[in-house]
Design an enzyme around this catalytic site. Structure first.
Site, short mmCIF file in Angstrom:
data_model
loop_
_atom_site.label_atom_id
_atom_site.label_comp_id
_atom_site.label_asym_id
_atom_site.label_seq_id
_atom_site.Cartn_x
_atom_site.Cartn_y
_atom_site.Cartn_z
N HIS A 166 34.26 31.12 36.05
CA HIS A 166 35.20 32.11 36.57
C HIS A 166 34.67 33.50 36.28
O HIS A 166 34.08 33.75 35.23
CB HIS A 166 36.57 31.92 35.91
CG HIS A 166 37.67 32.72 36.53
ND1 HIS A 166 37.91 32.73 37.89
CD2 HIS A 166 38.61 33.55 35.97
CE1 HIS A 166 38.96 33.52 38.14
NE2 HIS A 166 39.39 34.02 36.99
N ASN A 217 42.33 39.97 36.10
CA ASN A 217 42.08 38.68 36.74
C ASN A 217 42.40 38.79 38.22
O ASN A 217 42.83 39.83 38.71
CB ASN A 217 42.93 37.59 36.06
CG ASN A 217 42.27 36.23 36.09
OD1 ASN A 217 41.47 35.94 36.97
ND2 ASN A 217 42.60 35.39 35.13
N CYS A 226 36.54 34.14 43.04
CA CYS A 226 36.74 35.07 41.92
C CYS A 226 35.59 36.07 41.77
O CYS A 226 35.80 37.23 41.44
CB CYS A 226 36.93 34.28 40.63
SG CYS A 226 35.57 33.17 40.21
#
Length: 454
Positions: A373, A396, A73
């Site tokens: 994250h 995202n 991520c």
């Protein structure tokens, strides 16, 4: 002497059973949760319906990306910021229905390849120095380093270390592979390789240099087998949003980064909200043994109030038109399907009859929360006063099948409680913070929660 532990006896168990049965709401909750699951039962309908996907400031970055079954991520989100910058430099309009470049992305596989290779070297150099210094192999530090090695997570500074040294390439020149999209087996094999190297160092201390060299060669070989051979140059050509064809000729990844992407990203500062009172605001903190590129920039942050982080993120988007990379604890109070975060999105306490009352400092101190994250802010809803924020738009890297085609909405109160880090230009800092950035960091141990990787 081991403490005497009191067992659960039959009298205690009977008291628990009768206490549960005496409250009618417990049975109603059990019936509902066993059939539908806790999230469906605890979901706060009134909060969810008011958390809209509308923003006064919204940046267009095209189709949401997907990190698939990997922990990349931090690379995806940093490259999402970079691709926004590159699109402007290349005059590619992400929102155009006739976008000739399609869904333009920068190669996440390329970035991961060099991150993993650099981490092999970083780990070997770091641990070999500890072995030479006589660090016990079963010490708390060695156990932590051995257990934490070869994960996929990282930080903004670590990403910039890779781009500074190796640049970037458009995704079509180094696409995803089976292993880049599902890193578990590759990581496991690399981890075993490094564990074995440490075992050999301890058994044969006079061969440490040879072991480091041989293991680096083996790590390179394994990575190339899994991820392919990354390009050292490529012929770059594209058609912009006006239909004009451009040919830049042969270019290296480093040249591509400097020409089309950099835009000052390398000079960003990482701001964190460490809520523990013993770590003062306005001071820089660092994490021992945390990094990826030997000789690269150390993983350090400036500890600031959460409101200052919000102000910087808002200004960067509303005044400069640039997305903002950030790290958070993404799991609490998240509806993955609808793409929503709010501190009261789920009323777990009302279902369980439990008062969950820890604040942010307690959650960090007692292991209940840490950054895990990384994403990018692509918008914010700002009140008419130009300062007050209600919600944030989040890009995202979990694909387009969830949320608002992969874009999430975060309430401002959730930002306060669960966002830990943002990356912003050093030029945004007041003079006192700029001076603090240039001072030595307060160093925290390798296992400190502020060292958790996104």
């Amino acid at each position: 002497m081991a403490p005497s532990l009191k067992p659960l006896d039959e009298s205690t168990l009977e008291g628990l059973r009768s206490g549960f049965e005496s409250r009618e709401a417990n049975r109603i909750a059990m019936n509902a949760v066993t059939q539908s699951g806790i999230e469906a039962v605890a979901h706060n309908y009134d909060r969810a319906r008011l958390l809209q996907h509308r923003f006064s400031v919204s940046l267009d970055n095209g189709k949401a990306t997907s990190q698939a079954r990997s922990g990349r991520c931090w690379l995806f989100s940093s490259l999402n910021v970079a691709r926004f910058v590159a699109r402007k430099a290349l005059n590619i309009d992400a929102s155009s229905p006739a976008n000739p470049m399609g869904d333009f992305e920068l190669s996440q596989n390329y970035a991961m390849y060099y991150d993993k290779l650099e981490r092999v070297n970083y780990f070997l150099q770091d641990v070999s120095a500890l072995v030479r210094a006589g660090e016990p192999v079963d010490s708390e530090l060695m156990r932590f380093l051995m257990g934490d090695v070869m994960g996929d997570g990282g930080q903004w500074i670590m990403a910039m270390n890779i781009y500074k040294k190796y640049g970037a390439v458009p995704k079509q020149y180094f696409p995803e592979t089976a292993s880049s999209q599902n890193t578990g087996e590759m990581d496991s094999q690399l981890r075993s390789l490094l564990h074995q190297a440490v075992a050999h160092m301890v058994a044969e201390p006079d061969r440490i240099d040879d072991i480091v060299r041989e293991t680096t060669e083996a790590g390179h070989r394994m990575l190339t087998i899994h991820l392919g051979t990354p390009p050292t140059s490529f012929d770059w050509e594209w058609t912009d949003k006006d239909g004009v064809f451009h040919r830049d000729g042969e270019i290296t990844p480093q040249e591509f980064w400097k020409k089309y992407v950099d835009a000052g990203l390398e000079d960003y500062v990482c701001l964190v909200d460490d809520p523990r009172r013993e770590h003062p605001k306005g001071r820089k903190i660092g994490i021992e043994h945390l990094g990826n590129v030997a000789g690269g920039d150390p993983t350090e942050y400036l500890n600031v109030p959460i409101q200052f982080m919000k102000d910087c993120a808002r200004k960067l988007m509303s005044e400069e038109g640039i997305p903002v990379w950030f790290g958070a604890d993404c799991h609490p109070m998240m509806d993955r399907k609808t793409g929503q975060w709010a501190t009261d999105l789920f009323e777990y306490g009302r279902v369980y009859g439990v008062d969950f009352d820890m604040d942010k400092e307690q959650r960090v101190r007692f292991g209940d929360s840490a950054q895990n994250h990384a994403m990018a802010f692509l918008g914010v809803d700002v009140a008419d006063d130009g300062v007050t924020t209600d919600r944030w738009r989040v890009e995202n890297s979990w694909g387009t099948d969830i949320a608002n085609e992969g874009y999430f909405t975060m309430s401002d109160d959730w930002f306060t409680e669960y966002v830990y880090e943002v990356a912003v230009p050093k030029s945004m800092l007041p003079e006192e913070y700029r001076q603090a950035v240039d001072q030595p960091a307060i160093m925290l141990p390798a296992w400190d929660p502020m060292g958790a990787l996104a």
